[in-house]
Design a protein around this motif. Sequence first.
Motif, PDB file in Angstrom:
ATOM      1  N   PHE A  84       1.034  -0.910  -0.211  1.00  0.00           N
ATOM      2  CA  PHE A  84       0.040   0.024   0.191  1.00  0.00           C
ATOM      3  C   PHE A  84       1.157   1.123   0.250  1.00  0.00           C
ATOM      4  CE2 PHE A  84      -2.559   3.356   1.999  1.00  0.00           C
ATOM      5  CZ  PHE A  84      -3.693   3.120   1.427  1.00  0.00           C
ATOM      6  N   ALA A  85       2.088   1.179   1.142  1.00  0.00           N
ATOM      7  CA  ALA A  85       2.346   2.606   1.069  1.00  0.00           C
ATOM      8  C   ALA A  85       3.366   2.607  -0.191  1.00  0.00           C
ATOM      9  CB  ALA A  85       3.785   2.360   1.630  1.00  0.00           C
ATOM     10  N   ASN A  86       4.232   1.732  -1.974  1.00  0.00           N
ATOM     11  CA  ASN A  86       4.822   1.683  -2.449  1.00  0.00           C
ATOM     12  C   ASN A  86       3.620   2.222  -3.464  1.00  0.00           C
ATOM     13  OD1 ASN A  86       7.112   0.234  -1.633  1.00  0.00           O
ATOM     14  ND2 ASN A  86       6.621  -1.714  -1.505  1.00  0.00           N
ATOM     15  N   PHE A  87       2.479   2.220  -3.223  1.00  0.00           N
ATOM     16  CA  PHE A  87       1.563   2.081  -3.728  1.00  0.00           C
ATOM     17  C   PHE A  87       1.218   3.496  -4.204  1.00  0.00           C
ATOM     18  CE2 PHE A  87      -3.459   2.762  -4.799  1.00  0.00           C
ATOM     19  CZ  PHE A  87      -3.145   2.546  -5.521  1.00  0.00           C
ATOM     20  N   VAL A  88       1.515   3.372  -3.120  1.00  0.00           N
ATOM     21  CA  VAL A  88       0.383   5.469  -2.262  1.00  0.00           C
ATOM     22  C   VAL A  88       1.797   6.691  -2.951  1.00  0.00           C
ATOM     23  CG1 VAL A  88       0.621   7.499  -1.271  1.00  0.00           C
ATOM     24  CG2 VAL A  88      -0.637   5.757  -0.897  1.00  0.00           C
ATOM     25  N   ALA A  89       2.816   5.402  -2.913  1.00  0.00           N
ATOM     26  CA  ALA A  89       4.580   6.723  -3.127  1.00  0.00           C
ATOM     27  C   ALA A  89       4.572   6.910  -4.752  1.00  0.00           C
ATOM     28  CB  ALA A  89       5.645   5.873  -2.800  1.00  0.00           C
ATOM     29  N   MET A  90       3.790   5.554  -5.289  1.00  0.00           N
ATOM     30  CA  MET A  90       4.452   5.842  -6.729  1.00  0.00           C
ATOM     31  C   MET A  90       3.401   6.466  -7.577  1.00  0.00           C
ATOM     32  SD  MET A  90       6.109   3.526  -7.991  1.00  0.00           S
ATOM     33  CE  MET A  90       7.611   2.748  -7.209  1.00  0.00           C
ATOM     34  N   ALA A  91       1.638   6.744  -6.789  1.00  0.00           N
ATOM     35  CA  ALA A  91       0.571   7.698  -7.732  1.00  0.00           C
ATOM     36  C   ALA A  91       1.092   9.102  -7.150  1.00  0.00           C
ATOM     37  CB  ALA A  91      -0.370   7.016  -7.014  1.00  0.00           C
ATOM     38  N   ALA A  92       1.350   9.005  -6.282  1.00  0.00           N
ATOM     39  CA  ALA A  92       1.836  10.561  -5.829  1.00  0.00           C
ATOM     40  C   ALA A  92       2.918  10.734  -6.777  1.00  0.00           C
ATOM     41  CB  ALA A  92       2.628  10.637  -4.270  1.00  0.00           C
ATOM     42  N   GLU A  93       4.106  10.734  -6.652  1.00  0.00           N
ATOM     43  CA  GLU A  93       4.973  10.494  -7.710  1.00  0.00           C
ATOM     44  C   GLU A  93       5.005  10.788  -9.302  1.00  0.00           C
ATOM     45  OE1 GLU A  93       8.492   8.104  -6.601  1.00  0.00           O
ATOM     46  OE2 GLU A  93       8.221   8.366  -5.096  1.00  0.00           O
ATOM     47  N   GLU A 146       1.822   3.671 -14.715  1.00  0.00           N
ATOM     48  CA  GLU A 146       1.959   3.005 -14.781  1.00  0.00           C
ATOM     49  C   GLU A 146       2.230   1.585 -13.632  1.00  0.00           C
ATOM     50  OE1 GLU A 146       4.629   2.270 -18.915  1.00  0.00           O
ATOM     51  OE2 GLU A 146       3.030   3.885 -19.385  1.00  0.00           O
ATOM     52  N   ASP A 147       3.247   2.209 -13.104  1.00  0.00           N
ATOM     53  CA  ASP A 147       4.030   1.089 -11.539  1.00  0.00           C
ATOM     54  C   ASP A 147       3.022   1.488 -11.030  1.00  0.00           C
ATOM     55  OD1 ASP A 147       6.522   0.715 -12.493  1.00  0.00           O
ATOM     56  OD2 ASP A 147       6.786   2.822 -12.112  1.00  0.00           O
ATOM     57  N   ALA A 148       2.063   2.974 -10.429  1.00  0.00           N
ATOM     58  CA  ALA A 148       1.210   2.335  -9.859  1.00  0.00           C
ATOM     59  C   ALA A 148      -0.454   1.523 -10.075  1.00  0.00           C
ATOM     60  CB  ALA A 148       0.173   3.665  -9.765  1.00  0.00           C
ATOM     61  N   MET A 149      -0.715   1.473 -11.265  1.00  0.00           N
ATOM     62  CA  MET A 149      -1.764   0.687 -12.247  1.00  0.00           C
ATOM     63  C   MET A 149      -1.422  -0.534 -11.984  1.00  0.00           C
ATOM     64  SD  MET A 149      -4.237   2.246 -13.732  1.00  0.00           S
ATOM     65  CE  MET A 149      -4.947   0.920 -14.863  1.00  0.00           C
ATOM     66  N   LEU A 150       0.262  -1.424 -12.047  1.00  0.00           N
ATOM     67  CA  LEU A 150       0.619  -2.612 -11.732  1.00  0.00           C
ATOM     68  C   LEU A 150       0.219  -3.144 -10.813  1.00  0.00           C
ATOM     69  CD1 LEU A 150       1.693  -4.610 -13.134  1.00  0.00           C
ATOM     70  CD2 LEU A 150       4.444  -3.733 -12.468  1.00  0.00           C
ATOM     71  N   ALA A 175      -9.322  -5.234 -11.707  1.00  0.00           N
ATOM     72  CA  ALA A 175      -8.670  -4.261 -13.337  1.00  0.00           C
ATOM     73  C   ALA A 175      -9.469  -3.398 -13.214  1.00  0.00           C
ATOM     74  CB  ALA A 175      -7.905  -5.029 -13.754  1.00  0.00           C
ATOM     75  N   ASP A 176     -10.540  -3.726 -13.391  1.00  0.00           N
ATOM     76  CA  ASP A 176     -11.606  -2.357 -13.689  1.00  0.00           C
ATOM     77  C   ASP A 176     -11.280  -1.472 -13.110  1.00  0.00           C
ATOM     78  OD1 ASP A 176     -13.167  -4.255 -12.217  1.00  0.00           O
ATOM     79  OD2 ASP A 176     -15.484  -3.420 -13.040  1.00  0.00           O
ATOM     80  N   VAL A 177     -11.330  -1.429 -12.115  1.00  0.00           N
ATOM     81  CA  VAL A 177     -11.170  -0.023 -10.972  1.00  0.00           C
ATOM     82  C   VAL A 177     -10.237  -0.090 -10.560  1.00  0.00           C
ATOM     83  CG1 VAL A 177     -12.123  -0.033  -8.410  1.00  0.00           C
ATOM     84  CG2 VAL A 177     -13.174  -1.743 -10.114  1.00  0.00           C
ATOM     85  N   ALA A 178      -8.844  -0.656 -11.029  1.00  0.00           N
ATOM     86  CA  ALA A 178      -7.806  -0.212 -10.539  1.00  0.00           C
ATOM     87  C   ALA A 178      -7.814   1.528 -10.946  1.00  0.00           C
ATOM     88  CB  ALA A 178      -6.599  -0.762 -11.275  1.00  0.00           C
ATOM     89  N   PRO A 179      -8.079   2.004 -12.305  1.00  0.00           N
ATOM     90  CA  PRO A 179      -7.564   3.725 -12.846  1.00  0.00           C
ATOM     91  C   PRO A 179      -8.415   4.670 -11.832  1.00  0.00           C
ATOM     92  CG  PRO A 179      -8.287   2.317 -14.859  1.00  0.00           C
ATOM     93  CD  PRO A 179      -8.500   1.492 -13.639  1.00  0.00           C
TER      94      PRO A 179
END
Length: 159
Positions: free
Chosen positions: A95-104, A108-112, A120-124
């Motif tokens: 979760f922490a890595n996900f938020v950091a990737m999205a914030a930066e 593509e990394d955050a979507m993965l 997958a349909d909710v990921a965006p």
Amino acid sequence: MNGAQNTRGGATVGYVAELDAIEAASVIYLRLWSDGPEAQTRVWNDFAAGLGVGGGRRAVQSFEMLCSLCTQYGRRLLVRHAVRCKCLGADESCFANFVAMAAEGKREDAMLIATLLVRADVAPLVVACAADFGRALKRMHLNAPRDITAINMAPTTLH
């Protein structure tokens, strides 16, 4: 989200203090939010104090939607440690890595990572919420993990 530790998602993979400020804040706020209404009020107060009432409201709305989507459309429940636990669980680390990737802006990394957390349909939508929340954390000018872990991150025997 769930407080159980006896699943792989709760396995200790490190310590909150080893994370950067944005990652540590995302874990602490996830734990607080999952702890119920009183702790959620604390989250609101932190964001209102750091970003003003309007900015705080928008940040909390994004975070609330992020948590709701992870709960509603998650591949499984996210396992979290207790609020004051110094340990970092596997799900919390993701979760922490996900938020950091999205914030930066690493979409593509955050979507993965999002596809590991939710359908997958909710990921965006989850990525958009995480990006808003992560950018709000950045605006709060967190200097170090100690800023947010000052909530008495004492060692605990119960996770």
